[in-house]
Each structure stands twice: as structure tokens, then as C-alpha cells.
Design an enzyme around this catalytic site. Structure first.
Site, mmCIF file in Angstrom:
data_model
loop_
_atom_site.group_PDB
_atom_site.id
_atom_site.type_symbol
_atom_site.label_atom_id
_atom_site.label_comp_id
_atom_site.label_asym_id
_atom_site.label_seq_id
_atom_site.Cartn_x
_atom_site.Cartn_y
_atom_site.Cartn_z
ATOM 1 N N ASN A 209 3.228 -27.887 77.643
ATOM 2 C CA ASN A 209 1.920 -28.396 77.223
ATOM 3 C C ASN A 209 2.030 -29.898 76.995
ATOM 4 O O ASN A 209 3.095 -30.480 77.156
ATOM 5 C CB ASN A 209 1.438 -27.649 75.969
ATOM 6 C CG ASN A 209 2.379 -27.828 74.807
ATOM 7 O OD1 ASN A 209 2.534 -28.931 74.289
ATOM 8 N ND2 ASN A 209 3.047 -26.756 74.404
ATOM 9 N N ASP A 278 2.038 -19.851 73.520
ATOM 10 C CA ASP A 278 1.679 -18.500 73.066
ATOM 11 C C ASP A 278 2.270 -17.431 73.988
ATOM 12 O O ASP A 278 2.404 -16.280 73.599
ATOM 13 C CB ASP A 278 0.153 -18.359 73.014
ATOM 14 C CG ASP A 278 -0.439 -19.180 71.883
ATOM 15 O OD1 ASP A 278 0.240 -19.314 70.845
ATOM 16 O OD2 ASP A 278 -1.555 -19.707 72.039
ATOM 17 N N PRO A 304 6.237 -14.695 69.859
ATOM 18 C CA PRO A 304 5.901 -14.461 68.452
ATOM 19 C C PRO A 304 5.119 -15.652 67.903
ATOM 20 O O PRO A 304 5.338 -16.786 68.336
ATOM 21 C CB PRO A 304 7.272 -14.357 67.769
ATOM 22 C CG PRO A 304 8.246 -14.972 68.709
ATOM 23 C CD PRO A 304 7.676 -14.856 70.088
ATOM 24 N N ASP A 305 4.218 -15.398 66.967
ATOM 25 C CA ASP A 305 3.523 -16.487 66.288
ATOM 26 C C ASP A 305 4.389 -16.871 65.079
ATOM 27 O O ASP A 305 4.459 -16.140 64.089
ATOM 28 C CB ASP A 305 2.122 -16.040 65.855
ATOM 29 C CG ASP A 305 1.312 -17.207 65.321
ATOM 30 O OD1 ASP A 305 1.865 -18.031 64.567
ATOM 31 O OD2 ASP A 305 0.126 -17.304 65.667
ATOM 32 N N ILE A 306 5.053 -18.002 65.190
ATOM 33 C CA ILE A 306 6.038 -18.397 64.165
ATOM 34 C C ILE A 306 5.351 -18.615 62.821
ATOM 35 O O ILE A 306 5.800 -18.112 61.785
ATOM 36 C CB ILE A 306 6.781 -19.686 64.592
ATOM 37 C CG1 ILE A 306 7.363 -19.516 66.000
ATOM 38 C CG2 ILE A 306 7.875 -20.047 63.590
ATOM 39 C CD1 ILE A 306 7.909 -20.797 66.602
ATOM 40 N N PHE A 322 -1.103 -26.514 61.742
ATOM 41 C CA PHE A 322 -1.995 -27.387 62.501
ATOM 42 C C PHE A 322 -2.915 -26.512 63.345
ATOM 43 O O PHE A 322 -2.511 -25.421 63.753
ATOM 44 C CB PHE A 322 -1.185 -28.310 63.426
ATOM 45 C CG PHE A 322 -0.747 -29.569 62.743
ATOM 46 C CD1 PHE A 322 0.244 -29.543 61.766
ATOM 47 C CD2 PHE A 322 -1.329 -30.789 63.071
ATOM 48 C CE1 PHE A 322 0.631 -30.697 61.117
ATOM 49 C CE2 PHE A 322 -0.935 -31.954 62.430
ATOM 50 C CZ PHE A 322 0.038 -31.917 61.462
ATOM 51 N N LYS A 336 -7.893 -19.714 61.428
ATOM 52 C CA LYS A 336 -6.428 -19.828 61.550
ATOM 53 C C LYS A 336 -5.755 -19.934 60.184
ATOM 54 O O LYS A 336 -4.702 -19.351 59.937
ATOM 55 C CB LYS A 336 -6.079 -21.092 62.354
ATOM 56 C CG LYS A 336 -5.513 -20.790 63.717
ATOM 57 C CD LYS A 336 -5.381 -22.005 64.581
ATOM 58 C CE LYS A 336 -5.892 -21.657 65.964
ATOM 59 N NZ LYS A 336 -5.850 -22.780 66.891
ATOM 60 N N LYS A 340 -3.142 -17.028 59.189
ATOM 61 C CA LYS A 340 -1.724 -17.374 59.117
ATOM 62 C C LYS A 340 -1.249 -17.606 57.680
ATOM 63 O O LYS A 340 -0.097 -17.957 57.458
ATOM 64 C CB LYS A 340 -1.448 -18.590 60.000
ATOM 65 C CG LYS A 340 -1.918 -18.372 61.454
ATOM 66 C CD LYS A 340 -1.254 -19.296 62.432
ATOM 67 C CE LYS A 340 -1.872 -19.125 63.817
ATOM 68 N NZ LYS A 340 -1.041 -19.672 64.890
HETATM 69 N N1 CTP Z 1 1.999 -21.626 66.119
HETATM 70 C C1 CTP Z 1 3.178 -20.966 65.933
HETATM 71 N N2 CTP Z 1 3.608 -20.064 66.873
HETATM 72 C C2 CTP Z 1 2.858 -19.796 67.960
HETATM 73 C C3 CTP Z 1 1.639 -20.467 68.157
HETATM 74 C C4 CTP Z 1 1.229 -21.393 67.209
HETATM 75 O O1 CTP Z 1 3.869 -21.219 64.939
HETATM 76 N N3 CTP Z 1 3.301 -18.917 68.847
HETATM 77 C C5 CTP Z 1 1.556 -22.572 65.071
HETATM 78 C C6 CTP Z 1 1.444 -24.023 65.513
HETATM 79 O O2 CTP Z 1 2.655 -24.711 65.261
HETATM 80 C C7 CTP Z 1 0.314 -24.553 64.634
HETATM 81 C C8 CTP Z 1 -0.561 -23.346 64.423
HETATM 82 O O3 CTP Z 1 0.266 -22.206 64.692
HETATM 83 O O4 CTP Z 1 0.761 -24.979 63.371
HETATM 84 C C9 CTP Z 1 -1.789 -23.265 65.294
HETATM 85 O O5 CTP Z 1 -1.464 -23.488 66.624
HETATM 86 P P1 CTP Z 1 -2.607 -23.477 67.727
HETATM 87 O O6 CTP Z 1 -1.993 -23.666 69.070
HETATM 88 O O7 CTP Z 1 -3.721 -24.398 67.315
HETATM 89 O O8 CTP Z 1 -3.205 -22.022 67.576
HETATM 90 P P2 CTP Z 1 -2.779 -20.622 68.124
HETATM 91 O O9 CTP Z 1 -2.012 -19.890 67.084
HETATM 92 O O10 CTP Z 1 -2.161 -20.726 69.462
HETATM 93 O O11 CTP Z 1 -4.200 -19.898 68.176
HETATM 94 P P3 CTP Z 1 -5.286 -19.850 69.345
HETATM 95 O O12 CTP Z 1 -4.617 -19.206 70.498
HETATM 96 O O13 CTP Z 1 -6.353 -19.024 68.710
HETATM 97 O O14 CTP Z 1 -5.727 -21.260 69.572
#
Ligand code: CTP
Length: 402
Positions: A209, A278, A304-306, A322, A336, A340
Site C-alpha cells: 500500500n 487486511d 489477523p487484525d492486530i 488510526f 473502528k 477495536k
Molecule cells: N490494523 C491492524 N491490523 C489489520 C488492519 C488494521 O492492526 N489487519 C490497524 C491499523 O494499524 C490502524 C487501524 O487498525 O491502527 C485501522 O486501520 P484501517 O486500515 O483504517 O482499518 P481496517 O481495520 O482495515 O478497517 P476497514 O477495512 O474497515 O477500513
């Protein structure tokens, strides 16, 4: 005010050098210990004797002079001081330190020191506005060097414009504020993530990205300067590690997940500025994928969503997330924040001019679970980081004396 603080004042060859005598004098009046190093050109504008008298210390010009206070003097001085200010900083000198040249006493000390560096540029406006100078300033800023000024007005060359050295009083106030500010986060442990993760498709390609890592790096630097023991978990970026910060390099979201989760129990605050992919390719090809003229379908599996995992596991930690959005900024960001379980969410619309990926500035809002919201105007990512430090200190229950 600055008793016990040691400052190195560097002077390079510009007409504004005469004003630096006042910088030295004012620092001494605030009880700082002042050392002065001059380039050869600077001695054409003002004499070492003036600076020696005002600083009450020997003045350094030549790398090969007989030692004055210490044996290997440029290294001893680099380690001894709490801050360095170069005023005036000429275009030539900025170019030198941007590429790391060390061909005289002052530039050698600047390469050797780990103390915070301030520069006060002073030059003709055409030289200041030249893309080469601007690139050098950007490079230094990204490396954590603090740029004071320049101001606008009458210049010695007869023109009117930007490039005047900031007045001595303002330079000294900036330094004094920095050196005397209470280390708000002293004794705290912080973890920051930065950059965009890279998810490999084959040995030569990845899904990535546009994140530059600048926001996370600015936060890591601000945390470190506020006294926190700071670890930066970084996806690949072009940026230099801020001095004093412990950097752990990762590529993928899974690697970042491991690096963050394993350190989470010991830290007081986590700031998740990284742009985490993601999804990752379901299969990573062992050899370079060859084209065969037909369409190719890529299967992706979720990462995984960290942050969400940290939100589930958190005990006393302060969690900052963020939200990078391209539409419905507030509604998406608030969603969010709750999903989270974070204590503070930094929301930015990455499609706005002057905000988001790759930009040096950002336009953000801070959202809190109690419904509070702070909107900020466009500012540098370093300034956003400063505001964040103050809010983190509040959330950690550290009293801010401002
Ligand atoms: N984040 C994370 N792990 C992921 C995706 C996101 O820890 N797999 C964290 C990012 O570091 C950030 C926050 O989640 O602090 C939001 O990231 P963002 O890309 O804006 O959102 P997403 O969780 O990807 O949600 P969406 O797909 O709905 O935009």
C-alpha cells in the site's frame, strides 16, 4: 533555567553569524554550559575570540588542532552535549550534513552526536527556495533534525524575501523550551508500528500500500524525546530510524502480529500507525509467476487484525489506533474505535490534499470513547505526534504541566 544543560553552538559562514554571538550570550545568561564550533568560513564573519569570551570555553575550528578539553575532542564533545544548534546554517552546510559529510570539526561532531540537532538556516531566498536546498531540509527533517525558521524580510544581499536567520531570542527560546520540558513519558514503555506491510506473491512481487511510514516514525521520535523507552515495529520504509529508538523490521502483517503481540504485555502504550494489509495471497509461489496469456485469479485470505486483538487482550495499556478513510470519515472512525476497543483513535481522510499517505503533513481528528473529539488543522506529522504525546500522557494519568 538551563543550569546543567550543555549546548554546542555551531556557526557556519553566513553574514548572520554576528547574531550568533547573542545566541551564545543568551544561553549563558540562562546558565547553560556553552561550547562553540565554527567552520573556517564562519571565522571570516566573526572571530573565535568573540565566541570564546562569550562562551567562556575554547572554540573549535580545525579538526587537527591541539586538544583543548578532551583527548579525542570531536567525539567527546559529541557525547557530552545535550543539544546542538547550528546558526546560521548555510545552504552548503545543510547539503553537507544531509549527505553525512564530515570534513571539518563541526560536521564531524554532527555525524558523531546522538543529541538532538537544531539548525537555523540563513541564506539568500533563491538559494533557500532551490529544490536542492528544499530536498536537503526535507531529508534532515525526516531524520529528526529540527529546523528553526528562516524568517522573511530584508536580506544582506539587498533582496527582500525568505531566508533571514531567526532572531537570537527566538532561537534560544525554542532551545530552552525543548531542553527544560519535563520528560512527560519518562519511565513508560511504548510500542509504535509504522509503514505499509508487504504481502509476497512470489520471490519478486508483493501486495502493498502507499504508506510512507512518516506518521509512525514521527510518533516514535516524539515518544523517545518525551522520555519513553520506544520500540518501533516497522514495515519497509525509506526512513532512517529516529535516534534512541529500538527498531524491529518486519515485512508482512503476520510478522508484525508476532512482533507486536509478543511485546504487548510489557508495554504501557501501543500506537498502531502502520497500514496493515487486511489480506495476503493464499499461496506464495516459490518461483516467479510466469505469464501465459490468460487471466489469473488471485485468491486472498484474511490477515489477523492486530489492533482488534490488542483491544481484546489489553489490561492497563493505552491503545491508540488510526483510521485511514476515503469516505464517511467520522462514522467509519467511530465504528473502528468501538470495534477495536481503543482509547484514542486518530482519524484522517487520506484523500484530502495535505493529508494521509506519502504527505509530509496531515489533517486529523482525535476521537475518544467518551464522545470527546478534537479537530486539528493541517500540520506537520511531527506536530501531530506532539499533540498525540500530550493526549497519551493524559490517558496514562501523567500530569501535564502546560
Ligand atoms: N490494523 C491492524 N491490523 C489489520 C488492519 C488494521 O492492526 N489487519 C490497524 C491499523 O494499524 C490502524 C487501524 O487498525 O491502527 C485501522 O486501520 P484501517 O486500515 O483504517 O482499518 P481496517 O481495520 O482495515 O478497517 P476497514 O477495512 O474497515 O477500513
Amino acid at each position: 533555567m538551563l543550569a546543567g544543560k550543555k549546548v554546542l553552538v555551531g556557526i557556519t559562514g553566513g553574514i548572520a553569524a554576528y547574531k550568533t554571538a547573542e545566541v551564545v550570550s543568551r544561553l549563558r545568561k540562562l546558565h547553560a554550559e556553552v561550547h562553540v564550533a565554527m567552520t573556517k568560513s564562519a571565522t571570516e564573519f566573526i572571530t573565535p575570540l568573540t565566541l570564546r569570551s562569550l562562551s567562556a570555553n575554547p572554540v573549535y575550528v580545525d579538526l587537527f588542532d591541539e586538544p583543548k578539553l578532551w583527548n579525542v575532542e570531536h567525539i567527546a564533545l559529541a557525547e557530552h552535549v545535550d543539544a546542538v544548534i547550528v546558526a546560521p546554517a548555510t545552504a552548503n552546510f545543510l547539503a553537507k550534513i544531509a549527505i553525512g559529510l564530515a570534513d571539518d570539526f563541526l560536521s564531524t561532531v554532527l555525524l558523531a552526536t546522538r543529541a538532538p540537532i537544531f539548525v537555523a538556516p540563513a541564506m539568500n531566498q533563491a538559494m533557500y527556495l532551490h529544490p536542492a536546498t528544499q530536498n536537503n531540509l526535507t531529508c534532515l527533517r525526516e531524520r529528526g533534525v529540527k529546523i528553526i525558521g528562516p524568517g522573511t524580510g530584508f536580506q544582506a544581499c539587498g533582496t527582500d524575501g525568505i531566508g533571514r536567520m531567526t532572531e537570537a531570542l527566538e532561537i534560544v527560546e525554542t532551545l530552552a523550551q525543548f531542553l527544560s520540558s519535563r520528560k512527560l513519558l519518562k519511565g513508560k514503555k511504548a510500542l509504535v508500528t509504522a509503514g505499509g506491510t508487504q504481502e509476497p506473491l512470489d520471490p519478486v512481487r508483493y501486495l502493498g500500500n502507499r504508506s510512507s511510514g512518516r506518521m509512525g516514525y514521527a510518533i516514535a521520535q516524539a515518544l523517545q524525546e518525551a522520555g519513553a523507552e520506544t520500540t518501533l515495529i516497522s514495515a519497509p520504509t525509506d526512513l532512517a530510524t529516529p535516534s534512541g529508538v529500538n527498531r524491529v523490521s518486519v515485512h508482512t502483517a503476520l510478522e508484525m502480529f508476532e512482533a507486536v503481540l509478543s511485546r504487548f504485555p510489557e508495554v504501557d502504550v501501543v500506537i498502531k500507525a502502520a497500514a496493515v494489509a487486511d489480506f495476503r495471497p493464499a499461496v506464495q509461489a516459490e518461483q516467479k509467476i510466469k505469464k501465459n496469456g490468460s487471466n489469473r485469479v488471485l485468491e486472498l485470505v484474511p490477515n489477523p487484525d492486530i489492533l482488534a486483538e490488542l483491544g481484546r487482550r489489553k489490561t492497563s495499556q493505552v491503545l491508540v489506533g488510526f483510521a485511514a478513510e476515503t469516505e464517511n470519515l467520522l462514522a467509519n472512525a467511530e465504528d473502528k474505535m468501538r470495534r477495536k476497543n481503543v482509547n484514542l483513535l486518530v482519524a484522517n481522510d487520506v484523500t484530502k490534499q495535505g493529508a494521509g499517505f506519502g504527505s509530509l503533513t496531515n489533517i486529523v481528528s482525535f476521537l475518544f470513547p467518551d464522545g470527546r473529539k478534537i479537530d486539528f488543522p493541517q500540520m506537520s506529522k511531527h506536530e501531530v505526534a506532539q499533540h498525540l504525546i500530550r493526549e497519551i500522557a493524559n490517558l496514562l494519568g501523567v500530569e501535564s504541566k502546560e
